[in-house]
Design an enzyme around this catalytic site. Structure first.
Site, PDB file in Angstrom:
ATOM      1  N   ALA A   9      43.809  31.548  49.867  1.00 10.87           N
ATOM      2  CA  ALA A   9      43.401  30.267  48.954  1.00 10.87           C
ATOM      3  C   ALA A   9      42.473  29.254  48.717  1.00 10.87           C
ATOM      4  O   ALA A   9      42.521  28.880  49.711  1.00 10.87           O
ATOM      5  CB  ALA A   9      45.424  29.642  49.115  1.00 10.87           C
ATOM      6  N   ASP A  10      42.714  28.571  47.501  1.00  6.19           N
ATOM      7  CA  ASP A  10      42.231  27.636  47.836  1.00  6.19           C
ATOM      8  C   ASP A  10      42.726  26.489  47.166  1.00  6.19           C
ATOM      9  O   ASP A  10      42.529  25.438  47.727  1.00  6.19           O
ATOM     10  CB  ASP A  10      41.035  27.475  46.383  1.00  6.19           C
ATOM     11  N   ARG A  11      43.895  26.370  46.551  1.00  7.48           N
ATOM     12  CA  ARG A  11      44.778  25.498  46.283  1.00  7.48           C
ATOM     13  C   ARG A  11      46.307  25.770  45.669  1.00  7.48           C
ATOM     14  O   ARG A  11      45.836  26.686  45.174  1.00  7.48           O
ATOM     15  CB  ARG A  11      43.926  24.780  45.718  1.00  7.48           C
TER      16      ARG A  11
ATOM     17  N   ALA B 266      45.470  29.059  43.444  1.00 11.25           N
ATOM     18  CA  ALA B 266      44.578  29.222  43.114  1.00 11.25           C
ATOM     19  C   ALA B 266      43.563  29.936  43.736  1.00 11.25           C
ATOM     20  O   ALA B 266      43.928  29.519  45.544  1.00 11.25           O
ATOM     21  CB  ALA B 266      43.739  28.345  42.399  1.00 11.25           C
TER      22      ALA B 266
END
Length: 392
Positions: free
Chosen positions: A270-272, A280
């Site tokens: 995950a990036d966010r 995201a």
């Protein structure tokens, strides 16, 4: 410059020196680039020399640590704190979607400002009594602010490896506990979430490493991850390096692989992550989650707590970075020859958002976040509990 470090070491750091593995060259070449300052760090992040949310944050922090260590800084302690705060703001602009970078920058900025405030209070007390000490104290305060920042940036390296190993432990335990008759499981993953995306070991790929280490992994399937091919170039490289049984598939083959019954679970990074669990991650993650739901497969997100952004109520508020059209128009993620028709329009988002209702659980270094209701994660409550020393 070719380096003699481990081919899986993406960040090579000693105080005053930073080299980043140019991941655009992998798997055919192992080339390290010297990073001399924050500007070099910004460019390396933006140009995908280094990628992966944890690695981006660490590389940004260390690029500034190298700059300030080697800089003959002539300003005051206030100038030093202002310099660091502004440079961190600049570094955050390199890639906006990954929350780890902005989270690390905010924490470092707060640390710098708090240190500067403490130093200013000490200076005022001494200045009231011993005016002759003012110049020496100002120099000491400036050095203290700089060294405090450098120490904090360096600690991010070791902390990240420990975090990733904990994610691997919790993820492997959870997956093992949910196995039915089978003693082994095959995992599908997307993009690259291993040593190359972090300071070491990895998040989603860390879970795969842990499963392999305890004999539970049958096979790891990795997608090629178009258009920058992080899966075929980087994840496949890591799996082969560690002698983990693995198979590369085209992005478009994932549904057929699941239908054939060859996948037991999907794990991504995950990036966010928004407060409600919307996540995201690399473009194509959403498609995999929909396929997993259709085929009745668990879909896990593996990420550190720093990837969670409680300021965002849902994924609708996550800013999605759009990459250069060249990554689709040309081979090798935009670095090779043109392969698409001239004049064609391009839409190239780097990430998509997977709704929380498609996610089975979120694996963190503090434990596994599960849904309290059918579609709802209580992420805030989980973080509050773990902050009080309770692991889930």
């Amino acid at each position: 410059m070719v380096d003699q470090f481990s081919p899986l070491q993406s960040i090579c750091y000693q105080r005053g020196s930073l080299r980043l593995l140019d991941q655009r060259k992998l798997p055919l070449e192992t080339v390290y680039l010297d990073i001399l300052n924050a500007s070099d760090g910004w460019n390396a992040i933006r140009d995908m020399v280094v990628r992966g949310a944890p690695a981006i944050a660490i590389s940004a922090a260390l690029s500034l640590a190298v700059e300030i260590f080697n800089l003959d800084f002539s300003g005051t302690s206030l100038d030093a704190s202002s310099f660091l705060v502004k440079k961190l703001e600049y570094l955050v602009s390199s890639r906006p979607t990954a929350v780890n970078l902005s989270d690390a920058a905010t924490k470092l900025q707060n640390l710098v400002l708090k240190t500067a405030e403490t130093a200013a209070e000490a200076k005022f007390v001494i200045q009231s009594f011993y005016w002759s000490f003012v110049i020496a104290l100002e120099l000491a305060n400036k050095l203290f602010i700089i060294l405090t920042y450098i120490d904090a940036a360096e600690n991010m390296l070791t902390d990240d490896v420990n975090t990733n190993k904990a994610i691997g432990f919790h993820g492997a335990n959870d997956i093992q506990s949910n196995l039915n008759d089978s003693k082994r499981i095959s995992i599908l993953t997307h993009c690259n979430t291993g040593s190359l995306a972090t300071a070491g070991y990895g998040t989603a790929l860390g879970v795969i490493r842990a499963l392999h280490a305890n004999g539970t992994l049958e096979t790891a399937f990795c997608t090629e991850t178009r258009p920058f091919n992080q899966g075929s170039r980087l994840t496949a490289f890591e799996l082969v390096h560690d002698k983990i049984p693995a198979t590369l598939i085209a992005d478009s083959a994932a549904a057929s692989l699941m239908k054939a019954g060859r996948v037991g679970a999907v794990i991504v990074g995950a990036d966010r992550i928004a407060a409600n669990g919307d996540t995201a991650n690399k473009i194509g993650t959403y498609s995999l989650a929909l396929c997993a739901l259709h085929h009745g497969l668990p879909f896990y997100v593996a990420a550190p707590i720093t990837s969670i952004d409680l300021s965002l109520s849902s994924g609708d508020q996550i800013l999605i970075e759009e990459r250069s059209p060249k990554e689709l128009l040309c081979s090798d993620g935009g670095l090779g020859k043109q392969v698409a028709a001239s004049g064609i329009g391009v839409w190239n988002p780097a990430f998509d958002v997977t709704p929380a209702n498609l996610i089975t659980a979120i694996i963190t270094e503090k434990g596994v976040i599960r849904k309290v209701l059918a579609d709802d994660f209580n992420i805030k409550g989980f973080i509050q509990n773990t902050a009080n020393g309770k692991e889930e």
